[in-house]
Scaffold this motif. Structure first.
Motif, PDB file in Angstrom:
ATOM      1  N   LEU A  11       0.831  -1.209   0.000  1.00 10.14           N
ATOM      2  CA  LEU A  11       0.000   0.000   0.000  1.00 10.14           C
ATOM      3  C   LEU A  11       0.865   1.257   0.000  1.00 10.14           C
ATOM      4  N   THR A  12       1.939   1.234   0.797  1.00 14.05           N
ATOM      5  CA  THR A  12       2.862   2.364   0.902  1.00 14.05           C
ATOM      6  C   THR A  12       4.264   1.797   1.120  1.00 14.05           C
ATOM      7  N   ASP A  13       5.231   2.659   1.321  1.00 12.52           N
ATOM      8  CA  ASP A  13       6.605   2.204   1.538  1.00 12.52           C
ATOM      9  C   ASP A  13       6.731   1.246   2.723  1.00 12.52           C
ATOM     10  N   HIS A  14       5.967   1.466   3.782  1.00  8.86           N
ATOM     11  CA  HIS A  14       6.133   0.680   5.001  1.00  8.86           C
ATOM     12  C   HIS A  14       4.952  -0.211   5.359  1.00  8.86           C
ATOM     13  N   PHE A  15       3.882  -0.196   4.582  1.00 17.51           N
ATOM     14  CA  PHE A  15       2.693  -0.976   4.939  1.00 17.51           C
ATOM     15  C   PHE A  15       2.200  -1.814   3.767  1.00 17.51           C
ATOM     16  N   ILE A  16       1.841  -3.063   4.091  1.00 19.86           N
ATOM     17  CA  ILE A  16       1.243  -3.947   3.098  1.00 19.86           C
ATOM     18  C   ILE A  16      -0.187  -4.270   3.524  1.00 19.86           C
ATOM     19  N   LEU A  17      -1.001  -4.672   2.565  1.00 19.02           N
ATOM     20  CA  LEU A  17      -2.408  -4.945   2.834  1.00 19.02           C
ATOM     21  C   LEU A  17      -2.595  -5.984   3.933  1.00 19.02           C
ATOM     22  N   ALA A  18      -1.771  -7.016   3.932  1.00 17.47           N
ATOM     23  CA  ALA A  18      -1.931  -8.092   4.921  1.00 17.47           C
ATOM     24  C   ALA A  18      -1.819  -7.589   6.360  1.00 17.47           C
ATOM     25  N   GLU A  19      -1.072  -6.516   6.593  1.00 20.52           N
ATOM     26  CA  GLU A  19      -0.963  -5.973   7.947  1.00 20.52           C
ATOM     27  C   GLU A  19      -2.317  -5.473   8.457  1.00 20.52           C
ATOM     28  N   GLN A  56      -5.997 -13.108  13.846  1.00 23.84           N
ATOM     29  CA  GLN A  56      -6.013 -14.419  14.505  1.00 23.84           C
ATOM     30  C   GLN A  56      -7.436 -14.847  14.825  1.00 23.84           C
ATOM     31  N   GLU A  57      -8.256 -13.885  15.214  1.00 26.99           N
ATOM     32  CA  GLU A  57      -9.644 -14.208  15.553  1.00 26.99           C
ATOM     33  C   GLU A  57     -10.404 -14.683  14.317  1.00 26.99           C
ATOM     34  N   ALA A  58     -10.203 -14.040  13.186  1.00 29.29           N
ATOM     35  CA  ALA A  58     -10.856 -14.475  11.942  1.00 29.29           C
ATOM     36  C   ALA A  58     -10.392 -15.880  11.579  1.00 29.29           C
ATOM     37  N   SER A  59      -9.107 -16.145  11.710  1.00 32.53           N
ATOM     38  CA  SER A  59      -8.573 -17.480  11.407  1.00 32.53           C
ATOM     39  C   SER A  59      -9.171 -18.530  12.326  1.00 32.53           C
ATOM     40  N   ARG A  60      -9.217 -18.226  13.630  1.00 33.01           N
ATOM     41  CA  ARG A  60      -9.780 -19.177  14.602  1.00 33.01           C
ATOM     42  C   ARG A  60     -11.233 -19.511  14.288  1.00 33.01           C
ATOM     43  N   ARG A  61     -11.980 -18.505  13.869  1.00 32.87           N
ATOM     44  CA  ARG A  61     -13.420 -18.688  13.650  1.00 32.87           C
ATOM     45  C   ARG A  61     -13.786 -19.009  12.205  1.00 32.87           C
ATOM     46  N   GLY A  62     -12.791 -19.062  11.331  1.00 35.35           N
ATOM     47  CA  GLY A  62     -13.067 -19.354   9.925  1.00 35.35           C
ATOM     48  C   GLY A  62     -13.811 -18.234   9.220  1.00 35.35           C
ATOM     49  N   ILE A  63     -13.539 -16.994   9.602  1.00 33.39           N
ATOM     50  CA  ILE A  63     -14.212 -15.831   9.022  1.00 33.39           C
ATOM     51  C   ILE A  63     -13.358 -15.244   7.905  1.00 33.39           C
ATOM     52  N   ASP A  64     -13.956 -15.015   6.764  1.00 34.78           N
ATOM     53  CA  ASP A  64     -13.272 -14.372   5.638  1.00 34.78           C
ATOM     54  C   ASP A  64     -13.087 -12.895   5.964  1.00 34.78           C
ATOM     55  N   ASN A  65     -11.852 -12.430   5.952  1.00 39.58           N
ATOM     56  CA  ASN A  65     -11.578 -11.026   6.262  1.00 39.58           C
ATOM     57  C   ASN A  65     -10.930 -10.306   5.080  1.00 39.58           C
ATOM     58  N   ASP A  66     -11.267 -10.748   3.867  1.00 46.90           N
ATOM     59  CA  ASP A  66     -10.768 -10.079   2.665  1.00 46.90           C
ATOM     60  C   ASP A  66     -11.645  -8.866   2.369  1.00 46.90           C
ATOM     61  N   PRO A  67     -11.038  -7.695   2.226  1.00 43.34           N
ATOM     62  CA  PRO A  67     -11.830  -6.476   1.990  1.00 43.34           C
ATOM     63  C   PRO A  67     -12.276  -6.348   0.531  1.00 43.34           C
ATOM     64  N   PRO A  68     -13.458  -5.766   0.313  1.00 42.31           N
ATOM     65  CA  PRO A  68     -13.884  -5.462  -1.056  1.00 42.31           C
ATOM     66  C   PRO A  68     -13.061  -4.288  -1.602  1.00 42.31           C
ATOM     67  N   PRO A  69     -13.067  -4.077  -2.925  1.00 45.44           N
ATOM     68  CA  PRO A  69     -12.229  -3.036  -3.556  1.00 45.44           C
ATOM     69  C   PRO A  69     -12.396  -1.639  -2.963  1.00 45.44           C
ATOM     70  N   VAL A 126     -13.064  -0.829   0.041  1.00 43.78           N
ATOM     71  CA  VAL A 126     -12.388  -0.798   1.337  1.00 43.78           C
ATOM     72  C   VAL A 126     -10.874  -0.752   1.139  1.00 43.78           C
ATOM     73  N   VAL A 127     -10.376  -1.444   0.116  1.00 41.85           N
ATOM     74  CA  VAL A 127      -8.942  -1.399  -0.172  1.00 41.85           C
ATOM     75  C   VAL A 127      -8.524   0.038  -0.482  1.00 41.85           C
ATOM     76  N   TYR A 141      -8.546  -3.609   9.156  1.00 42.31           N
ATOM     77  CA  TYR A 141      -9.856  -3.906   8.570  1.00 42.31           C
ATOM     78  C   TYR A 141     -10.510  -5.070   9.304  1.00 42.31           C
ATOM     79  N   ARG A 142     -11.825  -4.925   9.519  1.00 45.96           N
ATOM     80  CA  ARG A 142     -12.637  -6.018  10.049  1.00 45.96           C
ATOM     81  C   ARG A 142     -13.845  -6.184   9.144  1.00 45.96           C
ATOM     82  N   SER A 143     -14.012  -7.371   8.594  1.00 51.54           N
ATOM     83  CA  SER A 143     -15.235  -7.648   7.840  1.00 51.54           C
ATOM     84  C   SER A 143     -16.408  -7.501   8.804  1.00 51.54           C
ATOM     85  N   PRO A 144     -17.615  -7.288   8.290  1.00 51.31           N
ATOM     86  CA  PRO A 144     -18.763  -7.187   9.201  1.00 51.31           C
ATOM     87  C   PRO A 144     -18.894  -8.402  10.129  1.00 51.31           C
TER      88      PRO A 144
END
Length: 154
Positions: A3-11, A16-29, A31-32, A59-62
């Motif tokens: 996204l910038t010199d020091h930040f990537i989208l994955a940050e 961890q909570e989304a992973s534990r609960r199986g929640i998709d946390n991919d943002p729509p365009p 939001v990106v 970012y947090r998906s709904p």
């Protein structure tokens, strides 16, 4: 995705909570786009603090926002807020105060949040283009939300 010199989208999207609960946390365009603007603002913050920033919640998906008990109107859901730490700079209260002094930074909210399991963090939120920034300085802890930055109780 960088996204910038020091930040990537994955940050901003890894949770961890989304992973534990199986929640998709991919943002729509749309939001990106907001996350790009947020990352750009965080570059200014990083420069001001003179140290790297750790994003503890971006970012947090709904579904994720509901799972963690976030406010229904949370700026995290629009990709307009991040909870951050800057260990090399100092405690979250110091970080809040320093961010509030950045000339021309048009934030919606800077929130000093403390008294939770990990001790505390700085919430930095920006208004979407449709809203004027409120420029709010707040403290949130177990006692509720109050205006201004209040030091942690011992």
């Amino acid at each position: 995705m960088r996204l910038t010199d020091h930040f990537i989208l994955a940050e901003f999207t890894t949770s961890q909570e989304a992973s534990r609960r199986g929640i998709d946390n991919d943002p729509p365009p749309e939001v990106v786009e907001n996350l790009y603007l947020l990352a750009t603002a965080l570059e200014d913050v990083r420069e001001r603090l003179g140290a790297p920033i750790v994003i503890s919640s971006g970012y947090r998906s709904p579904a994720l926002n509901a799972a963690v008990g976030g406010a229904a109107n949370s700026a995290h859901v629009q990709g307009c807020a991040a909870d951050i730490l800057c260990p090399a700079f100092g405690n979250p209260l110091s970080v809040c105060r320093e961010i509030a002094m950045i000339p021309g930074l048009r934030y919606d909210q800077i929130i000093y949040e403390y008294g939770y399991n990990n001790g505390g963090w700085t919430h930095l939120g920006f208004a979407t283009n449709a809203k004027a920034p409120r420029m709010q300085l707040l403290t949130i802890d177990r006692a509720g939300t109050r205006r201004g930055f209040l030091p942690a109780r011992s």
